[in-house]
Enzyme design. Structure first.
Site: not given
Ligand code: GAL
Length: 677
Positions: A155, A307, A315, A357-358
């Site tokens: 990213e 992802e 977040w 917590f993700h």
């Molecule tokens: C993305 C990132 C990942 C992780 C993810 C969490 O933006 O590439 O490493 O942080 O968010 O949502």
């Protein structure tokens, strides 16, 4: 012709970011990982994204033994590895020893080590270190049977104002403009005594709209250039291994079209908000548009959802868990729009750090019966059933122009209205939604993309006209194309200077048959609507306008609707102009989804009739076709929170996934049906 993402792999990639280096002191966990990967039906993993401190714990001291063992185990398991270059997160010793690698912010303050993706784009030392580690990785793993792609960095984003980057900015400007006079002219530097006499006087600043736009371009170019730099050893040492980098949808500051040019295949990270109700439908259209853009970037070839999360995103404001079916729906949407792989961040939740917590496939309980694991496992069982579509590409009769530089030009202009009025992306989504809701295949292109293969192009808020875009649009309509555009189109040139002699400029006035004099930015006490004098399709009566209402003078166009209120009541608000063999529609005001729905439905049936009537499904349901001719798969996706009843189109013989084929068919809330010929 089939074009698989990864050589030698037919089917849908499924897996995620795997960070075993966080677990090296717990070997049992690694054993469980490989066991669970099989159970979950996962076959693709991005490894080593943030592993630099584990490869090189001290300067010049390297240890790849843990990765050797992971790569061997991956190969043994038959998994595909997308090996990352670790440049997104640097080791602490490096930040300490070489402060120049840390970014400097706008206020001139150098950042601490503390986070990731905060390295300077220009620093020779950082480049030397990145070049070295990437070369070592390429040399060590080029021939490894598990290595199937390079995941370059992670990213890319952010900007740096250090001395080195500012010098690079001067060089970039000199290469672009050649002479300082040209720059002064392009930037209109007579304003506020901004005239420059030499390149090194040009500090990046906020009050020259042309400079602001160029800084965005420069910053985006820096990322592209950095990616090119760090891909060099990969391409030299392992020329057969494709490279990609994970994009972030409509992320504001990177022109991903330029990054796409250097990727062998496109990858994206996507974290939608599935909030239920109407929000969810709008979100679905927006995500569909992003997927369509990624497919369009490689002319219809498949992309990878690199992802996503099987759970909720730490977040986001709402830590909302996915409702039953939503995970499958989200992944199927990506596949239906052209993805040949769906992967997650991340495979296993860490116990600490900032993302504990993700959502992840395996959670802290290390169980395989959790909500998240179960959703992934079910998908893992489903994907082989649709493996036949992998590698298939597609073309679309419709296109929507979403262009980063246009967005920047709007956002980098002071006015009209404040930044929260501009809403370029939302406006594009509101137009795209009309193709999406009618299940019309739509490419999402930039204004430099070729237009000739499309029947209809939507180009809302085409604020900036890059060279030759106006001429090509004129040609497109002259040859029979249908063009739909809006207020604030054809306003500035590529330097963000207003185009003289009336808007929309550069010949678009003649194309649309209207002249836009200015826009009225509605205040809190204003009320404005547009009214159809005679019914157009199913549209009649008044439609409330908001935020922007262009004040328009007709110059030959037919007036479809007029304003109802205020000093410009009775003047044209929506028009159509016959031009050559085609038609150009102009929408003068910001209007509701209901308005767009009615107008597009009229346009589509008037100009294309049954040709553009692909499917007729209820609101909140969208469909896409993928697969080779004669073996097409029709994905019908229900984004509603309730069951819907659909009439499946003729010609599909069997339900591959979802409810059995019947007429009508009931698709449950968040359900997906896949029919085949
Ligand atoms: C993305 C990132 C990942 C992780 C993810 C969490 O933006 O590439 O490493 O942080 O968010 O949502």
């Amino acid at each position: 012709m089939k074009k698989n993402l990864i050589r030698g792999f037919e089917g849908i990639l499924h897996g995620g970011d795997y960070n075993p280096d966080q677990w090296l002191s717990r070997p049992q966990i690694l054993d469980d990982d490989f066991k669970f990967m099989k159970i979950a039906g996962c076959n693709a993993f991005s490894v080593g994204i943030f592993s630099w401190a584990n490869y090189e714990p001290r300067e010049g001291v390297f240890d790849f033994s843990w990765l050797d063992s992971i790569m061997d185990r991956m190969a043994e398991a038959g998994n595909n590895v997308m090996l990352a270059t670790p440049s997104a997160a640097k080791p602490a010793w490096m930040s300490k020893k070489y402060p120049e690698i840390r970014r400097v912010n706008r206020q001139g303050i150098r950042d601490f080590h503390h986070t990731r993706m905060n390295h300077c784009w220009t620093s020779p030392i950082y480049r030397e270190k990145v070049g070295q580690i990437n070369t070592m990785l390429a040399q060590r793993y080029a021939g490894h049977p598990a290595l199937k792609a390079w995941h370059v960095s992670n990213e890319y984003h952010g900007e740096c104002y250090c001395e080195l980057c500012v010098k690079s900015w001067w060089k970039w400007l000199e290469e672009k403009y050649g002479t300082i006079e040209r720059l002064n002219d392009a930037w209109w530097t007579g304003f506020w005594s901004h005239r420059y006499d030499s390149w090194d006087e040009i500090e990046p600043g906020d009050w020259v709209d042309g400079m602001r736009l160029d800084w965005r371009r420069f910053n985006s170019w820096q990322m592209r250039e950095f990616m090119l730099f760090e891909s060099l050893p990969l391409k030299e040492i392992a020329p057969d291994i494709p490279i990609t980098t994970n994009m972030m949808g409509f992320y504001e500051t990177v022109d991903y079209w330029r990054i796409a040019e250097i990727c062998d295949f496109i990858s994206d990270d996507s974290y939608p908000d599935w909030l239920g109700g109407e929000d969810q439908i709008i979100q679905a259209a927006r995500i569909g548009m992003i997927h369509d853009m990624h497919r369009s970037m490689k002319k219809g070839s498949p992309f990878l959802l690199m992802e996503s999360t099987p759970g909720s995103t730490n977040w986001k404001k709402y830590f909302r868990q996915k409702r039953p079916g939503v995970h499958n729906l989200e992944m199927m949407q990506a596949i239906a729009h052209g993805a040949d792989g769906v992967c997650y961040f991340q495979w296993r939740k860490g116990l600490g750090g900032g993302e504990k917590f993700h959502g992840a496939v395996v959670d802290h309980s290390n169980r395989t019966d959790t909500l998240e694991f179960t959703a992934v496992k079910e998908l893992g069982e489903t994907l082989p059933k649709i493996a036949g579509i992998s590698g298939s590409s597609s073309s679309s009769p419709a296109a929507l122009i979403y262009d980063w530089e246009i967005r920047w030009a709007i956002d980098c202009s002071h006015g009209p209205g404040s930044a929260d009025f501009k809403k370029y992306v939302d406006t594009c989504v509101s137009h795209y939604r009309q193709f999406w809701r009618n299940s019309i295949p739509c490419d999402v292109i930039e204004s430099l993309s070729p237009f000739d293969s499309y029947r209809i192009i939507s180009a809302p808020m085409l604020f900036m006209l890059k060279p030759a875009v106006a001429e090509r649009l004129v040609e497109f309509v002259r040859n029979g194309g249908i063009l739909v555009s809006s207020y604030l189109s054809g306003i500035v040139d590529e330097f963000n200077r207003c185009i003289p002699d009336g808007w929309p400029g550069m010949g678009l006035r003649q194309l649309f048959g209207v002249r836009e004099e200015t826009v009225d930015g509605l205040g809190p006490n204003d009320k404005q609507s547009v009214r159809f004098s005679s019914p157009i399709g199913e549209m009649k009566g008044d439609y409330p306008a908001s935020e922007y209402c262009a004040i328009v003078h007709p110059e030959g166009a037919e007036i479809l609707a007029k304003y109802t209120d205020d000093f410009y009541a009775g003047s044209p608000a929506v028009t159509v102009n016959r031009f050559g063999k085609g038609y150009a529609y102009y929408i003068g005001a910001r209007l509701s989804d209901e308005f767009h729905k009615g107008l597009y439905s009229h346009i589509l049936s008037r100009h294309f009739g049954p040709e553009m009537k692909f499917f007729d499904f209820p609101e909140g349901v969208s469909a896409r076709v993928r697969g080779e001719a004669g073996r097409e798969h029709l994905f019908i996706m229900n984004f509603n929170d309730r069951e819907v009843s659909v009439n499946p189109p003729a010609g599909f013989a069997e339900a591959l996934l979802g409810p059995p084929l019947s007429n009508p068919m009931k698709i449950p809330a968040h359900g997906v049906s896949v029919l085949i010929k």
